[in-house]
Design an enzyme around this catalytic site. Sequence first.
Site, short mmCIF file in Angstrom:
data_model
loop_
_atom_site.label_atom_id
_atom_site.label_comp_id
_atom_site.label_asym_id
_atom_site.label_seq_id
_atom_site.Cartn_x
_atom_site.Cartn_y
_atom_site.Cartn_z
N HIS A 67 0.74 -1.27 -0.16
CA HIS A 67 -0.11 -0.01 -0.05
C HIS A 67 0.82 1.05 -0.14
CE1 HIS A 67 -3.03 -2.83 2.17
NE2 HIS A 67 -2.82 -2.94 0.94
N ARG A 98 -12.59 3.63 -11.61
CA ARG A 98 -12.75 2.22 -11.37
C ARG A 98 -13.19 1.84 -10.02
NH1 ARG A 98 -7.30 -1.18 -11.52
NH2 ARG A 98 -6.94 -0.36 -9.22
N GLU A 145 -8.06 -7.83 -17.75
CA GLU A 145 -6.81 -8.07 -17.07
C GLU A 145 -6.65 -9.62 -16.81
OE1 GLU A 145 -6.20 -5.07 -13.66
OE2 GLU A 145 -8.41 -5.52 -13.47
N ASP A 199 -1.77 -6.46 -14.32
CA ASP A 199 -2.46 -7.91 -14.10
C ASP A 199 -2.23 -8.88 -15.25
OD1 ASP A 199 -3.21 -8.03 -11.38
OD2 ASP A 199 -4.40 -6.51 -11.50
N CYS A 212 -4.23 0.73 -19.90
CA CYS A 212 -3.74 1.81 -18.57
C CYS A 212 -2.79 0.85 -17.87
CB CYS A 212 -5.12 2.16 -18.10
SG CYS A 212 -5.79 0.68 -17.27
#
Length: 746
Positions: free
Chosen positions: A363, A506, A605, A629, A676
């Site tokens: 994070h 998103r 993804e 991903d 992206c």
Amino acid sequence: MPQGLESDSRKLLRRLRDTMAEDHAGQARLDLITHLIADSMASEVCSIYLFRDPETLELCATEGLRKEAVHQTRMKLGEGLVGRVARSGQIVNTANAPATRGFRYMPETGEEIYSSFLGVPIQRLGETLGVLVVQSKTAREFVGDEIYALEVVAMVLAEMTELGAFVGDNSDAMGARHQQPVMIRGTTGQEGAAIGHVWLHEPRVVVTNPIADDPEKETQRLHDAVDKLRLDVDRMLTPDVDGEQREVLEAYRMFAHSKGWMRRMEEDVARGLSAEAAVEKEQGAARARLSQSNDAYLRDRLNDLDDLSNRLLRLLTGQGRDTGAQMPDDPILIARNIGPAELLDYGRKLRGVVLEEGSVGSHAAIVARALAIPLVIHAGRITTEALNGDPIMVDGDQGIVHLRPGDTVAAAFRDKIAMQAAAQQRYASIRDEPALTRCGTVLSLHMNAGLMADLPSLESSGAEAVGLFRTELQFLVRNQMPRRQELSRLYARVLDAARGKRVVFRTLDIGSDKVLPYLKPNDEPNPAMGWRAIRVGLDKPGVLRMQLQALLRAANGRPLSVMFPFVAEHAEYRAARAEMDKALERERILGHPLPEKIEIGAMLETPSLAYASRAFFGEVGFLSVGGNDLKQFFFAADRENERVRRRYDTLNASFLNFLEGVVRVCGITGTPLSFCGEDAGRPVEAACLAAIGFRTLSMRPASIGPVKHMLRRVDLGDLRAVIDGARAVGAETVRPAVQAYLATLD
Ligand code: PEP
Ligand code: MG
């Protein structure tokens, strides 16, 4: 412990303290100390060897060896018995030094007549600063209590070094420590270069009184502090703490209640150390034992013990995190690890961040990326090497840190930054120009965002839209689920700041590495392929519904774009879309304004979605390839695993073939398509994506300039021919051919 020896070691420490209290320059102090130790231990020789540079030890003071050898005799790390002690961090104790493995005869010292040798490392917090040696003519091994006494003295020496007790004359006996340049190689967490000064997230506790007079009083202080520590840990272990945090706290509790730990510290105090010094001594000993281990679990426990020892030191010294030090104007934050909320608190005032641990997908890394702050992770030993205020240069591109850089390195680094600044100017000059290729194709360059603070970049970078607004940060940095109203306000401010430019929100991509502290984490063997993103959104629709409603309210009649992450099949998209339709219907019934236009898309993804039916491509409003991903699932290579994450090239022919297939289908079905992932922001990769047919790329704002600059120089037809040529001859990756072509451009 025999009473006599106990008081001997205490006597030695007391004499040491009295010597230190006298007003002597660094060298004189060291000379006195060697004299004192030799005398107290009834050995003919006592010598102190210290590091001159990370590879060389120097005899800095001696009682018993020839004085002419002081500052002359040097040895490489690992060389001779002294070098062996320094390298291994272990003591060497022998009755017959010349016959011991590794012995090296130093004629200038006159040491050949001494048979016994005891060398102990001078260490602080696991860092070896030098070696303390006693030698005697009588052939005998030193006994346990003598070894202990020498270890304790070595520790006190290290402690006093930290306080600068040996700096001050021209020999600058221990002054070289923490002053030399150090280069640390870590891993890129976020690209970019930064120059600044060290700001320690957890400043070291300074122990000013390593030696204590009154063991009883000291033992009481130790007991009081440990009692308080145990209470604190128990208080932290509330029933609602679970998962990893609970594991850590359980480990804290285990250590805090460990009888062995307590007993060893009590013994240290009985032998003359202050309570603080006893804590540090045991911390150092545990480090020496555990840091050799390759076992990640044990190393984690070492960190737990470190944290706990630091807490105990804070309790004993009364030093909080706030040491009163002034944060420099150009702070580079140094920490072993840091949570996302803490990092966000520092915010953009940081020039850079260097973490001893961390991971690419942590994070904190996500926040650093969102803040566009250069970040280096896995920078081993940075927290022990760096002192507050040290000059430091962070090379986020290479994952390298230069601490206290020398003139040459500093000059080269400044050149690099100047070149980047010049490039930035070049990019600024084309900011309002289109991303128009030589062959006349115009691309749309969008930016990725995740914070309100990113929005000003929309203007400054020249991005046409926010192609990806990651909504998870607002969820990650809080201790509890944000409320709909809060989210709605934030999204509205994002739309306001975008001033009519499109923002693609998103929905929450949670799970995998992004675990919310307030949502019970699932123990999954493969979280990246587990219950995450839209899967969570559909199975537990409460949060998704709340978020969709917040978005609709934020739009308040304005156009709205929403995309769902990690859609693996048509049915998932359909179900998510149905949630949006329900949300719209609810808003309509409640009489709230509906968006004047709504676009609903999906992120591609997982490879599966590329093979979905034509009906899916016809139905979805737009598709955005989440290359980060997608690539990990295409190559089956974990994006966070250092061993494999760079193993496969984005310009691998198979991957390009696959992406080209997606472009082709979208062309047939008329589905708007963008890319992206991080690769969109890398100029060479971006050019290749354009050459195989992508017309919209979304990237970090800082990448827009470099990518546009590249695109404006290439002819997509030529580049496509180069890629096709490389593929035709069976190249694994088209990169070399592409780079050769790009090198011909001006
Ligand atoms: C991606 O996977 O490429 C992507 C843009 O999403 P994230 O990096 O947030 O997973
Ligand atoms: Mg993703």
